[in-house]
Design an enzyme around this catalytic site. Structure first.
Site, mmCIF file in Angstrom:
data_model
loop_
_atom_site.group_PDB
_atom_site.id
_atom_site.type_symbol
_atom_site.label_atom_id
_atom_site.label_comp_id
_atom_site.label_asym_id
_atom_site.label_seq_id
_atom_site.Cartn_x
_atom_site.Cartn_y
_atom_site.Cartn_z
ATOM 1 N N ASP A 135 0.812 -1.216 0.000
ATOM 2 C CA ASP A 135 0.000 0.000 0.000
ATOM 3 C C ASP A 135 0.848 1.269 0.000
ATOM 4 O O ASP A 135 0.342 2.347 0.236
ATOM 5 C CB ASP A 135 -0.939 -0.011 1.218
ATOM 6 C CG ASP A 135 -2.067 1.005 1.088
ATOM 7 O OD1 ASP A 135 -2.519 1.226 -0.034
ATOM 8 O OD2 ASP A 135 -2.480 1.563 2.118
ATOM 9 N N CYS A 192 -27.034 -1.633 -8.883
ATOM 10 C CA CYS A 192 -26.968 -1.198 -7.484
ATOM 11 C C CYS A 192 -26.232 0.140 -7.375
ATOM 12 O O CYS A 192 -25.185 0.340 -7.993
ATOM 13 C CB CYS A 192 -26.255 -2.254 -6.645
ATOM 14 S SG CYS A 192 -26.067 -1.797 -4.909
ATOM 15 N N CYS A 195 -23.799 2.285 -2.554
ATOM 16 C CA CYS A 195 -22.600 2.976 -2.071
ATOM 17 C C CYS A 195 -22.688 4.463 -2.384
ATOM 18 O O CYS A 195 -22.320 5.301 -1.554
ATOM 19 C CB CYS A 195 -21.341 2.366 -2.679
ATOM 20 S SG CYS A 195 -21.227 2.474 -4.487
ATOM 21 N N CYS A 215 -14.211 13.328 -0.465
ATOM 22 C CA CYS A 215 -14.186 12.046 0.261
ATOM 23 C C CYS A 215 -13.769 12.263 1.714
ATOM 24 O O CYS A 215 -12.674 12.761 1.993
ATOM 25 C CB CYS A 215 -13.226 11.084 -0.432
ATOM 26 S SG CYS A 215 -13.019 9.511 0.426
ATOM 27 N N CYS A 241 -13.304 6.637 6.627
ATOM 28 C CA CYS A 241 -14.763 6.631 6.548
ATOM 29 C C CYS A 241 -15.183 5.336 5.879
ATOM 30 O O CYS A 241 -14.656 4.970 4.831
ATOM 31 C CB CYS A 241 -15.250 7.837 5.748
ATOM 32 S SG CYS A 241 -17.042 7.851 5.462
ATOM 33 N N CYS A 244 -19.421 4.232 2.426
ATOM 34 C CA CYS A 244 -19.743 3.599 1.141
ATOM 35 C C CYS A 244 -19.595 2.085 1.223
ATOM 36 O O CYS A 244 -20.269 1.350 0.492
ATOM 37 C CB CYS A 244 -18.880 4.176 0.022
ATOM 38 S SG CYS A 244 -17.126 3.762 0.105
#
Length: 377
Positions: A135, A192, A195, A215, A241, A244
């Site tokens: 990451d 869908c 989110c 965001c 957060c 979503c």
């Protein structure tokens, strides 16, 4: 004929033996469409301050490992428990994203990757060069995970796996030897839009397109002043957060593997806000510092705590916020403390703001105090 380092199936069985059941091989040749997507993000101003801007670098694993021939991609699950509110604790507490509630997942990814490398070395009986990335590389890891057959990119721009939903963290291993690549998963979110409707700020205004400037997860990590119009929407978020993800139907039945329970259970999901303002550097390093939130540093987390206290509207926050406004040497925290005191709408809070408006040596802090006073009636 190219001699493979190890078979794809054998690699996966070795990975399962150390608790990694979502692993695949991505090609080192990205599709042209991915380069075009990165260029579009750059042109539209949808990149973050944390990422590499040059698409060529983001799509060139051989710049990170000379002669890279294969990319192993792992998706490791983290705890999927909903954020619990402990009734025995006071109300002034903040929320931490699930991926940061335990020990730093970067360390965990590296640990699993090294175990897999050791097993490959034993099985292959030959030397090879490798590089582990957790990451913190310029590569487009979610796209690599999709190309490795681990899942698909959802409308919220997260990798979605069948077993763990989107509650995974991604790690990669670059190799200078060949392993047969996997095939991308042919799945989609269909009609869908849960989110998108779950996002508090409209950062997912269009499917598969995230505006990082809206965001909340990004805003809790970005340094500097949080835009005034977005502070109230942060609520009591201290880091990250999950909105979503919590709105995604694929996460309703997401599993949690045994090793992820062990790895991600060391940090409480209730973080006390007022003590955070008084936290020393050493206290920070021994608590938040060992989680994935630690990399943002004490000031950014304390700024978020100040905003959360303002959003609480609780008069118990007036005194600690006033101490920040009067005594903290960091203008960034004083500015947000002025806004927070204005949110509480209390006579004592207004007195502190009036003093700050006259006495603070920094113009933006005085201006914020003036704005807070004007809007606190």
């Amino acid at each position: 004929m190219i001699r493979l380092l190890i078979s794809n199936d054998k690699l996966k069985s070795l990975a399962v033996s150390v608790g990694v059941d979502h692993i695949g091989i991505a090609s080192t040749d990205p599709p042209l469409s991915l380069k075009n997507k990165l260029l579009q993000r750059l042109a539209e101003g949808r990149t973050t301050s944390f990422e590499e801007k040059d698409p060529v670098i983001r799509l060139s694993p051989d710049r990170l490992l000379a002669g890279c021939r294969s990319i192993i991609v792992m998706a490791l699950p983290y705890q999927v428990h909903a954020h619990r509110q402990n009734p025995s604790l006071p109300e002034l507490r903040g929320k931490v994203a699930r991926c940061a509630q335990g020990v730093d997942y970067h360390t965990f990814i590296e640990q699993k990757a090294r175990q897999i490398i050791e097993l490959i070395q034993r099985e292959a009986g030959s030397s090879f060069n490798y590089r582990i990335l957790a990451d913190r590389s310029p590569l487009v890891e979610r796209e690599l995970a999709q190309n490795a057959g681990l899942g698909w990119i959802g409308k919220n721009c997260n990798l979605i796996t069948l077993k763990y939903g989107s509650y995974t963290v991604i790690g990669t291993i670059l190799l200078d030897k060949e392993i047969h690549p996997d095939t991308a998963v042919a799945r989609s979110c269909d009609d869908c839009d849960q989110c998108q409707r779950s996002c508090p700020t409209g950062a997912l205004g269009q499917p598969f397109l995230l505006d990082p400037n809206l965001c909340l997860s990004y805003l809790t990590q970005a340094s500097g002043v949080v835009p005034r119009e977005l502070r109230q929407l942060l609520g009591n978020r201290l880091y990250g957060c999950d909105s979503c993800q919590e709105g995604c139907p694929h996460n309703e039945t997401a599993e949690c593997s045994p090793f992820s329970e062990l790895a991600f259970s060391f940090f409480p999901d209730d973080a006390m806000l007022i003590p955070l303002l008084r936290m020393t550097r050493r206290e920070f390093d021994l608590s938040i510092g060992i989680t994935a939130a630690g990399w943002r540093g004490k000031t950014t987390i304390q700024r978020n705590a100040v905003i959360a206290l303002g959003n609480s509207g609780d008069t118990a926050a007036v005194q600690p916020l006033s101490q920040v406004l009067k005594n903290d040497s960091r203008p960034l925290l004083r500015l947000h403390a002025a806004w927070a005191l204005g949110r509480i709408k209390n006579n004592k809070a207004r007195n502190y703001l009036e003093s700050s408006m006259r006495m603070d040596p920094i113009d933006p802090v005085r201006e914020e105090a003036a704005f807070a006073l004007e809007n606190s009636n």
